[in-house]
Design an enzyme around this catalytic site. Structure first.
Site, PDB file in Angstrom:
ATOM      1  CB  SER A 108      -0.927  -0.028   1.227  1.00  0.00           C
ATOM      2  OG  SER A 108      -1.636   1.173   1.327  1.00  0.00           O
TER       3      SER A 108
ATOM      4  CB  VAL B 206       5.349   0.312  -2.787  1.00  0.00           C
ATOM      5  CG1 VAL B 206       5.887   0.331  -4.217  1.00  0.00           C
ATOM      6  CG2 VAL B 206       6.464  -0.026  -1.805  1.00  0.00           C
TER       7      VAL B 206
ATOM      8  CB  SER C  41       9.059  -0.385  15.424  1.00  0.00           C
ATOM      9  OG  SER C  41       9.384  -1.744  15.363  1.00  0.00           O
TER      10      SER C  41
ATOM     11  CB  ILE D  44       0.524 -10.503  17.259  1.00  0.00           C
ATOM     12  CG1 ILE D  44       1.702 -10.753  18.206  1.00  0.00           C
ATOM     13  CG2 ILE D  44       0.909 -10.868  15.835  1.00  0.00           C
ATOM     14  CD1 ILE D  44       2.092 -12.224  18.328  1.00  0.00           C
ATOM     15  CG  ASP D  45       1.950  -8.375  22.007  1.00  0.00           C
ATOM     16  OD1 ASP D  45       1.546  -9.542  21.835  1.00  0.00           O
ATOM     17  OD2 ASP D  45       3.107  -8.099  22.364  1.00  0.00           O
TER      18      ASP D  45
ATOM     19  CD  GLU E  58     -13.858 -24.243  30.341  1.00  0.00           C
ATOM     20  OE1 GLU E  58     -12.827 -24.085  29.678  1.00  0.00           O
ATOM     21  OE2 GLU E  58     -14.826 -24.937  29.951  1.00  0.00           O
TER      22      GLU E  58
ATOM     23  CB  ILE F 108       1.902 -21.011  14.584  1.00  0.00           C
ATOM     24  CG1 ILE F 108       1.074 -21.151  15.855  1.00  0.00           C
ATOM     25  CG2 ILE F 108       2.832 -22.185  14.392  1.00  0.00           C
ATOM     26  CD1 ILE F 108       0.001 -22.222  15.743  1.00  0.00           C
TER      27      ILE F 108
HETATM   28  O1  F6P Z   1       5.521  -8.042  20.701  1.00  0.00           O
HETATM   29  C1  F6P Z   1       5.109  -9.048  19.846  1.00  0.00           C
HETATM   30  C2  F6P Z   1       5.533 -10.399  20.381  1.00  0.00           C
HETATM   31  O2  F6P Z   1       5.182 -11.373  19.447  1.00  0.00           O
HETATM   32  C3  F6P Z   1       5.003 -10.744  21.757  1.00  0.00           C
HETATM   33  O3  F6P Z   1       3.683 -11.218  21.782  1.00  0.00           O
HETATM   34  C4  F6P Z   1       5.988 -11.762  22.195  1.00  0.00           C
HETATM   35  O4  F6P Z   1       6.035 -11.862  23.584  1.00  0.00           O
HETATM   36  C5  F6P Z   1       7.283 -11.256  21.624  1.00  0.00           C
HETATM   37  O5  F6P Z   1       6.941 -10.481  20.507  1.00  0.00           O
HETATM   38  C6  F6P Z   1       8.212 -12.344  21.217  1.00  0.00           C
HETATM   39  O6  F6P Z   1       9.367 -11.781  20.673  1.00  0.00           O
HETATM   40  P1  F6P Z   1      10.475 -12.660  19.928  1.00  0.00           P
HETATM   41  O7  F6P Z   1       9.894 -13.141  18.639  1.00  0.00           O
HETATM   42  O8  F6P Z   1      11.598 -11.732  19.722  1.00  0.00           O
HETATM   43  O9  F6P Z   1      10.781 -13.802  20.845  1.00  0.00           O
END
Ligand code: F6P
Length: 331
Positions: free
Chosen positions: A34, A36, A117, A139-140, A200, A263
């Protein structure tokens, strides 16, 4: 070509060349595409910076034209590769990064990644007066002031798919499973997967837990006929094998552990992440073109906005207690 010529005539952009660097998670390649293609639309050249900030220091650059991003929209990871750079945390490293930009005529920078970053981007923009726009991708989903970061939806769906499969065995064999998901400092994946997966219990970095209370609940449930449990553990709170061992010791019930690991960060991005990546990448280029800097693109109430990077790197409230309460009510 026609568009490029047309835009030159209209003189939409003063910025002629920008650089882009990334971390890795699903959807980042869609964001690179996007950036580029939006830059091309405005007649701006793009240099891809390899291996994150380390490549900026070392001058590891590749030209990215609109063809070079063909066929990457569905690829996980980052075509630019990435790394953790400790050198960029130093003044010397940042000075060399500024030199790379000057030597290569890079007038603005787009940084796509998570908290680390974005902190680097903020410091670089402020200390060296460099135009920098950040795109949240982690992802967090822990970027403050931002409803959705690229990669989070994919990660949750990957983990949820695994939890659904694990439930099949948990039900069939009448077992307890402890599933460890990613999240060193932030329990967002654990919370959302626990809620979406009908789990749970959930153990989070943001919340203390009492293993005896959890085991009491399991034993009481078991006495009433309940035969399977799924407990989600964020990696930053505890290790699944330790929790599983404790549960077996205390309750006497068969407990297995699964560690999902990386994964969750790779793979094909969901539609939602790709759409977000397309919007964020496009908006980031427009902000640079308009002369903005030290900003982070953000989605809030489904509207694209820009927020100060200094705000984006503050801790985010992910509403742990509200989610946790709901998870417990619904189990
Ligand atoms: O910050 C993203 C993340 O994937 C976290 O969920 C995880 O704890 C961390 O990076 C893992 O980092 P690395 O891939 O450097 O072990």
């Amino acid at each position: 070509m026609e568009l490029r010529e047309k835009n030159r005539v209209l003189d939409w952009n003063n910025m002629r060349k920008i650089g882009i660097l990334t971390r890795d998670c699903a959807g980042i390649n869609a964001a690179i595409r996007s950036v580029v293609r939006t830059a091309y639309f405005y007649g701006i050249e793009v240099l891809g910076i390899l291996k994150g900030y380390e490549g900026l220091i070392e001058g590891e650059l590749i030209p990215l034209d609109r063809r070079s991003v063909s066929g990457i929209i569905n690829l996980g990871g980052t075509i630019l590769k990435t790394s953790r750079s400790t050198r960029f945390l130093t003044q010397e490293g940042q000075r060399e990064a500024v030199e790379t930009m000057k030597d290569n005529g890079i007038e603005g920078l787009i940084v796509i990644g998570g908290n680390g970053s974005l902190r680097g981007a903020h410091e670089f923009a402020v200390k060296h007066i460099i135009p920098v726009i950040a795109v949240p991708a982690t992802i967090d989903n822990d970027i403050n002031g931002v409803d959705a970061a690229i990669g989070a939806d994919t990660a949750i769906n990957v983990a949820l798919d695994a939890v659904d499969k694990i439930r099949d065995t948990a039900m069939s064999l009448e077992r307890i499973f402890v599933v460890e998901v990613m999240g060193r400092d932030c329990g967002y994946i654990a919370l959302t997967v626990a809620l979406a997966g009908g789990c749970e219990e959930v153990l989070l970095p943001e919340r203390e837990f009492d293993i005896n209370r959890i085991c009491d609940e399991i034993s009481e449930g078991n006495a009433k006929g309940k035969v399977s449990w799924i407990i989600i553990v964020a990696e930053g709170r505890a290790k699944a094998p330790n929790i599983a061992k404790k549960i077996t010791e205390i309750t006497g019930l068969e407990t297995r552990e699964v560690v999902l690991g990386h994964i969750q960060r790779g793979g094909r991005a969901t539609a939602s992440d790709r759409i977000l990546a397309a919007r964020y990448g496009n908006f980031a280029v427009e902000l640079l073109k308009e002369g903005e800097s030290d900003k982070c693109v953000a989605l809030r109430n489904n509207k694209l906005i820009s927020i100060p990077l200094g705000e984006a790197i503050k801790p985010k409230d992910i509403e742990v207690e509200n989610y946790y309460k709901l998870i417990k009510i619904l189990t």
